[in-house]
Scaffold this active site. Structure first.
Site, PDB file in Angstrom:
ATOM      1  N   GLU A 200     189.743 181.245  11.200  1.00 48.43           N
ATOM      2  CA  GLU A 200     190.306 182.591  11.133  1.00 48.43           C
ATOM      3  C   GLU A 200     191.812 182.434  11.336  1.00 48.43           C
ATOM      4  O   GLU A 200     192.290 182.356  12.459  1.00 48.43           O
ATOM      5  CB  GLU A 200     189.710 183.478  12.232  1.00 48.43           C
ATOM      6  CG  GLU A 200     190.195 184.901  12.132  1.00 48.43           C
ATOM      7  CD  GLU A 200     190.189 185.672  13.452  1.00 48.43           C
ATOM      8  OE1 GLU A 200     190.198 186.898  13.398  1.00 48.43           O
ATOM      9  OE2 GLU A 200     190.213 185.051  14.534  1.00 48.43           O
TER      10      GLU A 200
ATOM     11  N   ASP B 248     187.545 180.913  15.833  1.00 54.68           N
ATOM     12  CA  ASP B 248     188.205 182.159  16.204  1.00 54.68           C
ATOM     13  C   ASP B 248     189.689 181.916  16.484  1.00 54.68           C
ATOM     14  O   ASP B 248     190.052 180.945  17.145  1.00 54.68           O
ATOM     15  CB  ASP B 248     187.510 182.669  17.484  1.00 54.68           C
ATOM     16  CG  ASP B 248     187.911 184.074  17.854  1.00 54.68           C
ATOM     17  OD1 ASP B 248     187.640 184.986  17.055  1.00 54.68           O
ATOM     18  OD2 ASP B 248     188.482 184.264  18.944  1.00 54.68           O
TER      19      ASP B 248
HETATM   20  C1  GLC Z   1     189.054 187.264  16.503  1.00 53.17           C
HETATM   21  C2  GLC Z   1     187.712 187.953  16.365  1.00 53.17           C
HETATM   22  C3  GLC Z   1     187.821 189.275  17.040  1.00 53.17           C
HETATM   23  C4  GLC Z   1     188.150 189.041  18.512  1.00 53.17           C
HETATM   24  C5  GLC Z   1     189.392 188.187  18.668  1.00 53.17           C
HETATM   25  C6  GLC Z   1     189.523 187.655  20.067  1.00 53.17           C
HETATM   26  O1  GLC Z   1     190.054 187.966  15.858  1.00 53.17           O
HETATM   27  O2  GLC Z   1     187.346 188.061  15.018  1.00 53.17           O
HETATM   28  O3  GLC Z   1     186.655 190.029  16.899  1.00 53.17           O
HETATM   29  O4  GLC Z   1     188.378 190.276  19.138  1.00 53.17           O
HETATM   30  O5  GLC Z   1     189.371 187.069  17.835  1.00 53.17           O
HETATM   31  O6  GLC Z   1     188.561 186.665  20.302  1.00 53.17           O
END
Ligand code: GLC
Length: 491
Positions: free
Chosen positions: A236, A176
């Site tokens: 991500e 994440d």
């Molecule tokens: C990432 C996740 C999202 C979350 C954020 C904070 O972007 O995909 O759903 O709100 O991180 O953890």
């Protein structure tokens, strides 16, 4: 709610669909201020979703079917109810407990101004003041305090969490906010931007993300993974610059990074072609394959993005054939394979922190998180024994259910099944593609194994070229490919 036992029950469906690996979003103990991305204990299971024995059973069954399992790793922040943050609040300014997070004194004569001008991704300032006057940083909700990765204890704890799940047998992690974690020395003000989102579009001007020091953390992550052969991490990484993004994919860092260009592309020739070209250019000089995404739990589903209704669905069918023809890795968000649209939810049920943080001006991401419909013609469509699912399911979804689509040769589900089966064949071999000359408004490429993908967004039907038709997103019986459609040929 949906739970781990539910995923386990549905493994036969996933096998049939052609899924060979899962990413499960956070199922750890959490007060659910952000859909579980506020983790109170990263090494346990939230009771609502099951328990560790249930997770082990899911993992064993998935492996028995040849399905790999990856879980979410949320390093950038914890929940405010994590024992560390509770200790930090109690510990007071200057305490070792506070040094695991990013606590600072405020600005202004009485420290009543936040330490810098950073906005939270979810709206409002990225700082919250505590009773003794100090402020703590939260790039997301106040219930998600950022951890300080210059503190060795924080890095060690992340490694402990990774080993906890790897020792149980997981095949890897989705990381994440993998471009977060590192913050610049002195926490300088950033250049204010109207868009406070996750995309580090402003490059070095947005000091919240994509700092060079983040790569040190990815090297630590990688060295843990390297002790468990066959495991991987996908990041991500909301970084749009090809070169900056490719740095995360160096041989001693992440094995994969989502490329969000397809997910953010407009439905037109230029947008789609550019998305593909940049994604391929990003990985060209790295050991990583490209990693394609059309939808996820943070963005409007692509049926809706492409206009919704019959048109959105037609385009989504074509997009599926585009995505699944590309070389590399494809992530399918649960419900993509059913052609699920976003749902307009009433104010009263919205859960995404964006709704309140934006002063109720942005509805947030709940619309793409409504549960998947399985059977029947009324909510909860076999998703639960309770009619009160965690987000309400709308009327009228009978035709979208798995049961309704399973045996329909023209359904989205059948298209995905056939496409995913073909994707395993020799025609799709080879890590590259060659662009082919194509009529105006069309995009065509060939994979070394002989697969040709032709996408028509020209606004008019098109003559299907020579070759054996493997699959089409719309009828091509008369030798013509309609607008907003794609065909796979073997040549
Ligand atoms: C990432 C996740 C999202 C979350 C954020 C904070 O972007 O995909 O759903 O709100 O991180 O953890």
């Amino acid at each position: 709610m949906g739970d781990l036992a539910g995923i386990r029950d549905r493994l036969p469906y996933l096998s049939d669909l052609g899924v060979d690996a899962l990413w499960i979003t956070p199922f750890y103990p959490s007060p659910m201020a952000d859909h579980g991305y506020d983790v109170a204990d990263p090494r346990d299971v939230e009771p609502v979703f099951g328990d560790l024995a249930g997770f082990d059973a899911l993992l064993a069954d998935a492996h028995a079917r040849g399905i790999k399992v990856t879980v979410d790793l949320v390093p950038n922040h914890s929940s405010h109810l994590h024992e560390w943050f509770v200790e930090a609040l109690a510990g007071g300014p200057g305490s070792p407990a506070r040094a695991r997070y990013v606590f600072r004194d405020g600005r202004g004569p009485d420290g009543a101004q936040p330490p810098n001008n950073w906005p939270s991704v979810f709206g409002g300032p990225a700082w919250t003041r505590v009773a003794d006057g100090q402020w703590y940083l939260h790039l997301f909700a106040p219930e998600q305090p950022d951890l300080d990765f210059t503190n060795p204890e924080v890095v060690t704890d992340l490694e402990t969490t990774m080993r906890f799940w790897l020792d149980r047998g997981v095949d890897g992690f989705r990381i994440d906010v993998a471009h977060g974690m590192a913050k610049p020395d002195g926490l300088p003000d950033m250049v204010p931007s109207a868009d406070t989102g996750l995309f580090a579009d402003d490059g070095p001007a947005d000091h919240r993300f994509d700092q060079d020091e983040v790569h040190l953390i990815h090297r630590r992550v990688r060295s843990v993974l390297d002790a468990y052969p066959g495991t991987m991490a996908v990041g991500e990484v909301w970084v749009s610059d090809d070169e900056r993004l490719s740095q995360y994919l160096r041989p001693d860092e992440l094995q994969l990074a989502f490329n969000f260009r397809l997910l953010t592309a407009e439905w037109d020739l230029e947008g789609l072609r550019t998305a593909v070209e940049h994604s391929l250019a990003t990985v060209a000089a790295t050991p990583a394959p490209a990693c394609w995404v059309l939808s996820n739990h943070d963005r409007p589903r692509h049926v809706t993005r492409y206009g919704g209704g019959e048109r959105g669905t037609r385009r989504a069918r074509a997009a599926a054939l585009l995505q699944l023809a590309l070389p590399g890795v494809a992530y399918v968000y649960n419900g993509d394979e059913l052609g699920m649209p976003d749902v307009d939810l009433p104010d009263a049920v919205l859960q995404d922190p964006i709704w309140e943080r934006s002063g109720r001006t942005e509805r947030g991401r709940d619309g793409c998180r409504v549960p998947v419909p399985w059977t029947g013609d009324q909510p909860p469509y076999g998703f639960s024994t309770s009619p009160d699912t965690w987000l309400p399911m709308p009327a009228g979804w009978g035709p979208l259910t798995v049961a309704a689509q399973a045996d329909d040769p023209h359904s989205m589900l059948t298209l995905y099944r056939e496409a995913l089966a073909l994707r395993r064949s020799a025609a799709f071999a080879g890590p590259s593609l060659e662009w082919l000359p194509a009529p105006d408004g069309c995009l065509a490429f060939r994979r070394p194994g002989g697969l040709v993908c032709l996408l028509n967004v020209s606004g008019a039907p098109l003559q299907v070229p020579e070759g054996k038709v493997l699959l089409a997103s719309a009828p091509v019986g008369d030798g013509r490919l309609p607008d907003d459609a794609a065909v796979w040929l073997h040549r």
